[in-house]
Scaffold this motif. Sequence first.
Motif: not given
Length: 146
Positions: A136-140
């Motif tokens: 999620f952190a990479i995607g955001e």
Amino acid sequence: MRMWIKKIIVGLAALIPCYARAEGDYPVGDRMSMWDDPYIVGSYRHFGEIYPSRPVPASGEVSVLPRGDQITDFEYTLRGTQRSMDDYFERARTTGLIVLKDGKIVYEHYGFGADEHALLTSQSVAKSITSTLVGFAIGEGLIGSV
């Protein structure tokens, strides 16, 4: 009795796994026996006593998860037979399961004497949650790369 004999007896007694059963508790094994019946359920609750561990204090106030519309009476089919989740929990020895939807608890189940305050080891569950959060952190864009 000689003092050295008493010391040996006390020392040997300390090596014997805790097989006593408190009401509602399960026997606890040692590093060798904990994975076998009848010790596996109780040993998971006492993992921090069997293996080296240390407490990790909360970093702040704990967030309370709100409750959502509860999921009830779900079933599944196994080998042509309709079964309840309670059947699965008993067969799989599931001590606890919580389902969140939109940040709310929609299902919560505890078995084998556990409740929401029971201390259990998460093992691979922690790895799965961590990898999901990193994704999620990479995607955001919060993490550039790994």
